[in-house]
Design a protein around this motif. Sequence first.
Motif, short mmCIF file in Angstrom:
data_model
loop_
_atom_site.label_atom_id
_atom_site.label_comp_id
_atom_site.label_asym_id
_atom_site.label_seq_id
_atom_site.Cartn_x
_atom_site.Cartn_y
_atom_site.Cartn_z
N LEU A 201 0.88 -1.17 0.00
CA LEU A 201 0.00 0.00 0.00
C LEU A 201 0.91 1.21 0.00
N MET A 202 0.57 2.24 -0.78
CA MET A 202 1.47 3.40 -0.87
C MET A 202 0.74 4.66 -0.43
N THR A 203 1.48 5.59 0.15
CA THR A 203 0.89 6.88 0.54
C THR A 203 1.19 7.89 -0.58
N PRO A 204 0.42 8.98 -0.64
CA PRO A 204 0.61 9.95 -1.72
C PRO A 204 2.06 10.45 -1.77
N GLY A 205 2.61 10.50 -2.98
CA GLY A 205 3.98 11.04 -3.17
C GLY A 205 5.07 10.02 -2.91
N SER A 206 4.71 8.80 -2.54
CA SER A 206 5.76 7.81 -2.25
C SER A 206 6.24 7.14 -3.54
N GLU A 207 7.37 6.46 -3.46
CA GLU A 207 7.91 5.78 -4.66
C GLU A 207 8.69 4.53 -4.28
N ILE A 208 8.69 3.60 -5.24
CA ILE A 208 9.48 2.36 -5.11
C ILE A 208 10.49 2.39 -6.26
N ARG A 209 11.75 2.15 -5.93
CA ARG A 209 12.73 2.26 -7.01
C ARG A 209 13.87 1.25 -6.82
N PHE A 210 14.04 0.42 -7.83
CA PHE A 210 15.15 -0.55 -7.83
C PHE A 210 16.36 0.15 -8.44
N VAL A 211 17.21 0.73 -7.59
CA VAL A 211 18.32 1.56 -8.09
C VAL A 211 19.59 0.75 -8.37
N HIS A 212 19.49 -0.58 -8.26
CA HIS A 212 20.69 -1.42 -8.31
C HIS A 212 21.57 -1.17 -9.53
N LYS A 213 20.93 -0.98 -10.69
CA LYS A 213 21.70 -0.75 -11.92
C LYS A 213 22.64 0.44 -11.75
N LEU A 214 22.17 1.47 -11.06
CA LEU A 214 22.98 2.68 -10.88
C LEU A 214 24.18 2.41 -9.97
N MET A 215 24.14 1.27 -9.28
CA MET A 215 25.27 0.89 -8.42
C MET A 215 26.08 -0.23 -9.07
#
Length: 334
Positions: A201-215
């Motif tokens: 469940l997400m609240t307004p303005g929240s985000e999920i991000r798989f940033v692994h590629k950037l690392m």
Amino acid sequence: MLGQFAADSSASVQSVCKRLAHTGEAACRSTSAEMVIFIWKNLLQTTKERILQQRRMSVYSQAHGYEEELIKKKLQQFAGGSINLTKEDNGIGILTLNNPKSMNAFTGTMMLELQEKVTELENWKDGKGLIIYGAGNTFCSGSDLNVVKAMSKFQDGMNMCMFMQNTLTRLMRLPLISVALVQGKAIGGGAELTTACDFRLMTPGSEIRFVHKLMGLVPGWGGGARLVRIVGSRAALQLLSGATRVDTERALHLGLSEETLSSSDEAGALEEARAWLSQYTEGPVSVIRAAKEVVAGGRELPLEAALRTEKDIFGTLWGGPANLQALARSLKHK
Ligand SMILES: C[C@@H](C(=O)O)C(=O)SCCNC(=O)CCNC(=O)[C@H](O)C(C)(C)COP(=O)(O)OP(=O)(O)OC[C@H]1O[C@@H](n2cnc3c(N)ncnc32)[C@H](O)[C@@H]1OP(=O)(O)O
């Protein structure tokens, strides 16, 4: 750790005492030395059963080159933050990721505490649901980057990866309906943790991000494999290879999130998450847990094995108290 061991041992002693009560007559005839041996044997047996059950729920053991004690010792060196668990009377557990100064990044001791809390939840027979959320209005920013840097050796990385996969697999397999309440950001390992829950469940303005590629990485806590099962392989590939920011709208569209809540503050969002979850946790504990176990089997096992699992779980309910009470009430499902 010692506290957990003591708690587990005391639970084991209680279970031994129960067994003793059943076999009281025979035990009474024993000499005290025989009694001590009897208790120790039972205690050992119970502990052995518990360890075996944890192994069955885990993915990696020594046979895979996994060195659990070694990685635990290393993780212990990176202290900070905590993982807190409260078990409410309504059968809902609340697990809090608590390291707000680093946006709830996982220190080494938090990884260890998460494993301890999962063990505690495995032993919570009255539990029906679980909400995981982060302190300070944000979910989790993944591994603490100081830990990542200090554990850059290949074998450390592999052991940490297997440690977290084991813990999150056991979390996913709990007979509790689990929800990740995402406020603020769920990044890297934080995004992976959300996929170990049944729902997000997400609240307004929240985000999920798989940033692994950037690392220069891919997920290693099992989040890649689980993401494919949640959103399908095409969307998963886009999210991983694009390190895409998934906002509430896109998450809903992908089926990554069930609902965007209306509250942004912690207390309001938690209350909404509790209400959302209670639609599914209302009813007898045995039935709710069985529903989750059937689905967990269906999600992971080949069809024939899943069918056999379903039969076994069905067998735990058929003719049981919840079933007989429902029949006595002659319910109509209008
Ligand atoms: C590899 C993978 C895995 O293990 O599988 C992982 O999870 S690796 C970890 C993947 N996660 C990351 O790379 C996240 C890196 N952090 C960020 O991108 C950013 O901090 C955001 C999370 C987007 C938040 O940005 P925002 O501008 O809102 O806040 P901020 O950068 O001032 O962050 C607030 C404080 O939290 C700290 N902080 C944030 N994320 C952290 C992390 N993962 N480890 C250690 N400290 C962290 C910041 O250094 C800062 O501390 P100070 O106030 O003291 O400066």
